[in-house]
Scaffold this active site. Structure first.
Site, short mmCIF file in Angstrom:
data_model
loop_
_atom_site.label_atom_id
_atom_site.label_comp_id
_atom_site.label_asym_id
_atom_site.label_seq_id
_atom_site.Cartn_x
_atom_site.Cartn_y
_atom_site.Cartn_z
N ASP A 35 8.28 -20.58 35.57
CA ASP A 35 7.61 -19.66 36.48
C ASP A 35 7.89 -18.20 36.12
O ASP A 35 7.07 -17.32 36.34
CB ASP A 35 8.06 -19.91 37.93
CG ASP A 35 7.62 -21.28 38.43
OD1 ASP A 35 7.48 -22.19 37.60
OD2 ASP A 35 7.41 -21.42 39.65
N GLU A 53 0.08 -25.43 35.07
CA GLU A 53 0.40 -26.45 36.08
C GLU A 53 -0.50 -26.22 37.26
O GLU A 53 -0.33 -25.25 38.00
CB GLU A 53 1.88 -26.38 36.49
CG GLU A 53 2.44 -25.00 36.80
CD GLU A 53 3.89 -25.04 37.26
OE1 GLU A 53 4.75 -25.23 36.41
OE2 GLU A 53 4.12 -24.88 38.48
#
Ligand code: NAG
Ligand code: NAG
Ligand code: NAG
Ligand code: NAG
Ligand code: NAG
Ligand code: NAG
Ligand code: NAG
Ligand code: NAG
Length: 902
Positions: A468, A542
């Site tokens: 992330d 994702e």
């Protein structure tokens, strides 16, 4: 008395014979076979004492496998059962966490042929222990937990001086794991955490014997540069360079002869050697080069074959073997990643643009390694038409990479998000403890170890050093230099998102903009020209509509009556089998709002599950179709990783098939949407796309379009798109569906892609068949009110009339088609009515128990037949000794009454 003594003596002899030495000569390498495991709360605290041979009676300890977290070991010993742990909320309510707050001991005795000769060395190799460990051999501490840290921190220790004649002992003291503090394998919001947080010896511990000189595992580089090569062509004149690190363990200089061998399936194809002079205790790297004249190139499964070579290297001193490196597998192929004109990452494999269609992998909740299970998972990946698996900080074991190489599945490996791994000063989103000086050392050891494990494997598409959030400059430098030290030959990507990047690597070119929760199927097409969030453009690392609802047979295995009731009666209820209870994804409220509005409020669990399968099928098909359809759009879709492939435990969402490997709606939506040559419908604007993801497929094509209402009446004069050329690895818009304005409530759209080439059985062969159910209008998205996880819908498509179809009469026949090691049968379905037979599901069951046979491969399933239409479907499964009579197929659809085929 004499008799008794004789018996004892022969018993001792039998015991001694039963234990064969783990290693006995240079080049031997063996993993410890298993462990005796005990909590430190139930054992002596004196590690020196405990690690002495014969000093402790371990008969009351748990006997566990070589790779076993504490929980895996307790399950193996029947202290817990996983079916029980997975049932309802047992994990939250039925496990006392106290024992997991103290260290656990792993102790194993082993024998070696002790030869205290000069020039003999024995090592202990670790590959990562969670979260950290102190290691003892025969009463000596060989590593402190201040050093041996991280699930991936593998190290080599010389233990020669501590070994004894006969029995020796390795003792590991594994410290408890906190995901925020330790470099472990966390699950963030994916699912509840295992009670031990994955603590323990989860990977092999090996004993290695060498002579004066030892070798590392080999690393491979080639000078192969793919110049538009086709899958049936050979590459010529490829130089393969094999590198090994060589260490002299003696106090005096030594000359060693290093010899390497490259073999293919059949024979040795090249040998190279080099003599090296090493000063006392010197470590150096030796390169051996071999030129291969005609090389069979390795391809992802969708494009070609997976020829593999193996390489092994040995070191000898004056013709005596000193060490043999582990055998490694490699394939010749080239992978690149570049930022395109839109700053999106685009991969190539062997010079061809490689559209990544993949999904995120999860290991088992207790890190249990089951090769057969992972083999099934990878088969499912290929069966669905996907080409890539993302491993986010869950790098498993060497066998996973060998499997991916053999099967042609690409792997996008990398570190995990959040937790300790992303404890950066500028990361305010995740509570991982910030890194301090020592953490960079652990990161370095982890990267070196994992790179060494993965380096030779052709299945590697790249390594993401962040997820992330990007790593800080210093960590980036540590990671990159470790990868380079290990001759890393595929792309290194800064992170899976575009929040920022280290200068050294630049932007990742990957977006992480959601969604993670439900969005309607037209969501994915908003990107064409508009470029919103997760819509089909660029590389989505994702994302998905969060679907993956298991079928009822699975639900009943892990949900209580109360849980099952809540599932369909309380659309906003928090559910323990969704994400964790602090997560945005603890309930199904966004999903259920869509389901209730689009399909109508369910009146039973079965009805809820049926509607969920329809929602799931629509969701995954549209996502994969859109990314494939738009691979040549103005801003091309370059790849998407569905969030996620599979789950760590029986889960209700974020998976393409459930924990029990039962494929359902999400699976067959993916399988339809990811066909290599395909025709797809753009929900947003009614256009039709021809998709080609092959390198060798293509030719003259036509598409036949039918649109009927729920009574079976045609809403358009049958429409034909003729004379279209299907070009390898290219997609494009080829027409628009007419008659959509005539839809009264719902309609069924059928697209038939046919070959018009003679080589396809005289033409007219159906290459792809695709049926949609559509409402009068499309779902309206409120893009401006999007969150990081979803985009709200202001007006839903009304699909409630799908539940009001007249009953259809379906005939079905099954014949067994071939009998290899697998069972294969053909089922012919005939819709004898004048209405469509909607969403017909077939399940292969054990006739006796009624259990679904898995893993299973259906050529197609959850399919919709037009009036009068006849379809053939194939099913394959490994059923051991079962005969056709031992199985039955259950068939049911929205408007097809359930019946069995025997
Ligand atoms: C631990 O065991 C060793 C070996 O038996 C012994 O020498 C030592 O005194 C013990 N240490 C303690 C603190 O009891
Ligand atoms: C597991 O890790 C979490 C932090 O992610 C921590 O709160 C919890 O206490 C840990 N559990 C154990 C048993 O140490
Ligand atoms: C093969 O490659 C090597 C090194 O690049 C070059 O020297 C040699 O001429 C090439 N041989 C052939 C037959 O192409
Ligand atoms: C080392 O490998 C080479 C090449 O495979 C082989 O010919 C040789 O016998 C090996 N040396 C020893 C000492 O086993
Ligand atoms: C791509 O990134 C570069 C450097 O970060 C920037 O200068 C350029 O404007 C970007 N291009 C696009 C199309 O956004
Ligand atoms: C990483 O570890 C290796 C091996 O111990 C060492 O040579 C190297 O200097 C380390 N790199 C950094 C950046 O600390
Ligand atoms: C098919 O398309 C080709 C190229 O676009 C064109 O030359 C040809 O005339 C077309 N044939 C028919 C039957 O329309
Ligand atoms: C966003 O949501 C708010 C509150 O529901 C609403 O008032 C607003 O109109 C929405 N914005 C758009 C662009 O629809």
């Amino acid at each position: 008395m004499a008799v008794a003594l004789a018996t004892l003596a022969s018993l001792a002899l039998t015991l001694a014979q039963a234990v064969s030495p783990l290693v006995s000569q240079p080049g031997d390498r063996s993993a410890l076979a298993g462990w005796n495991m005990q909590s430190i709360l139930d054992a002596s605290q004196n590690m020196t004492q405990l690690s002495l041979p014969g000093a402790v009676d371990v008969s009351s300890w748990y006997r566990v496998g070589a790779r076993s977290t504490v929980m895996a070991g307790l399950i193996e010993n029947g202290v817990f059962s996983d079916e029980q742990l997975f049932y309802s909320d047992t994990l939250a309510t039925g496990v006392d966490s106290t024992p997991f707050t103290a260290p656990w001991l792993y102790r194993e005795e082993f024998e070696i042929e002790y030869s205290p000769q000069p020039g003999e060395h024995v090592f202990l190799d670790t590959h990562g222990i969670t979260s950290k460990a102190s290691l003892f051999v025969n009463g000596v501490c060989i590593a402190s937990h201040a050093f041996h840290q991280g699930s991936y921190g593998g190290h080599r220790y010389e233990i020669t001086a501590y070994l004894r004649e006969g029995v020796n002992v390795v003792l590991v003291k594994a410290y408890p794991t906190n995901y925020l503090r330790d470099f472990a394998m966390g699950f963030v919001d994916w699912n509840p955490y295992p009670p031990d947080n994955g603590t323990g010896v989860w990977r092999d511990v090996e004993i290695v014997q060498t002579g004066a000189v030892s070798l590392s595992a080999p690393r491979i580089t080639t000078d192969y540069e793919a110049a538009n090569i086709q899958p049936d062509e050979l590459a010529h004149n490829v130089t393969v360079t094999v590198k090994v690190d060589v260490v002299n363990h003696e106090d005096s200089p030594i000359t060693a002869r290093i010899q390497g061998t490259i073999s293919d399936d059949n024979a040795q194809v090249a040998v190279a050697e080099h003599s090296v002079q090493l000063a006392a205790h010197e470590e150096t790297t030796v390169s051996l080069a071999a030129r291969l004249e005609d090389v069979r190139v390795w391809w992802p499964r969708q494009w070609g074959e997976q020829p593999l070579y193996s390489v092994t290297v040995n070191a000898s001193i004056a013709d005596t073997l000193s060490d043999v490196s582990p055998v490694r597998q490699f394939g010749v192929r080239q992978v690149t990643a570049t930022l395109n004109a839109h700053n999106d990452t685009a991969f190539t494999v062997n010079g061809h643009p490689f559209l990544v269609l993949g999904a995120g992998y999860s290991p088992d909740l207790f890190m249990r390694w089951d090769a057969a299970r992972v083999d099934s998972i990878f088969r499912y990946v290929l069966d669905m038409g996907l080409n890539t698996v993302r491993l986010e900080g869950k790098q498993e074991h060497p066998e996973l990479y060998e499997m991916a190489d053999r099967m042609g599945v690409m792997l996008l490996a990398g570190w995990e998000c959040c937790d300790k791994w992303e404890g950066w000063s500028y990361n305010d989103d995740a509570p991982g403890y910030k890194w301090t000086e020592h953490d960079y050392t652990v990161a370095n050891a982890s990267m070196l170890h994992e790179a060494a494990m993965m380096q030779t494997h052709p299945s590697l598409l790249g390594f993401l050093v962040g997820s992330d959030v990007w790593p800080d400059d210093r960590a980036t430098q540590v990671y990159v230099s470790a990868l380079e030290r290990m001759d890393w030959a595929t792309p290194i990507v800064a992170s899976a998102s575009m929040r920022g990047w280290p200068d050294q690597l630049g932007p990742s070119g990957m977006k992480m903009e959601g969604p993670y929760d439900w969005v309607p199927p037209n969501y994915w097409y908003a990107g064409d020209g508009q470029q919103f969030l997760g819509a089909a453009f660029g590389f989505g690392s994702e994302q998905g509509a969060g679907v993956g609802t298991p079928e009822r047979a699975s639900l009943q295995r892990f949900l209580s009556e109360g849980d099952l009731d809540a599932l369909w009666r309380e659309p906003d209820a928090g559910l323990f089998h969704m994400s964790t209870n602090v997560s945005q994804f603890y309930d199904r409220s966004i999903y259920n709002e869509g389901l209730f509005a689009r399909y109508g409020k369910p009146t039973s669990l079965d009805e809820y599950v049926l509607k969920a399968q329809m929602m799931d099928y629509e969701a995954t098909r549209a996502e994969f179709e859109a990314f494939a359809a738009l691979q040549n759009a103005e801003r091309p879709a370059t790849g998407v990783i569905y969030w996620m492939l599979n789950a760590a435990w029986p889960n209700l969402h974020w998976q393409l098939f459930d924990y029990y490997l039962q494929p359902a709606g999400a699976y067959f939506g993916t399988k339809t949407g990811s066909r290599h040559e395909h025709v797809a419908y753009n929900y947003q604007d009614g256009s039709v796309y021809l998709i080609n993801r092959g390198l060798r497929t293509g030719g003259n094509r036509s598409v036949t379009i039918d649109l009927i209402d729920r009574k079976g009446k045609s809403l358009l004069m049958q429409q034909h798109i003729t004379n279209v050329t299907s070009t390898p690895n290219t997609s494009g818009r080829i027409g628009t569906v007419s008659g959509l304005d005539r839809i009264k409530d719902i309609a069924f759209l059928r697209l038939l892609l046919k070959s018009e080439d003679d080589d396809h059985d005289g033409g007219d062969t159906i290459i792809s068949r695709n049926v949609y159910w559509l409402g009068r209008s499309v779902d309206e998205l409120d893009w401006e009110n999007s969150t990081w996880y979803s985009t709200p819908v202001t007006s839903y498509t009304d699909l409630r009339a799908t539940m009001k179809l007249s009953r259809a009469t379906l005939r079905a026949d099954m014949v067994e088609t071939e009998r290899g090691s697998d069972f294969a049968a053909k089922i012919v379905l005939d819709n004898e009515s004048d209405v469509p037979a909607l969403f017909v599901r077939m399940v292969l069951l054990h006739a006796a128990t009624g259990e679904e046979i898995v893993p299973v491969s259906w050529s197609d399933n959850y399919l919709t037949l037009f009036p009068g239409e006849r379809l053939e479907v194939e099913v394959e499964a490994d059923v051991g000794d079962m005969k056709l009579d031992d199985m039955r197929v259950e068939v049911a659809g929205v408007n097809v009454k359930k019946f069995s085929l025997v």
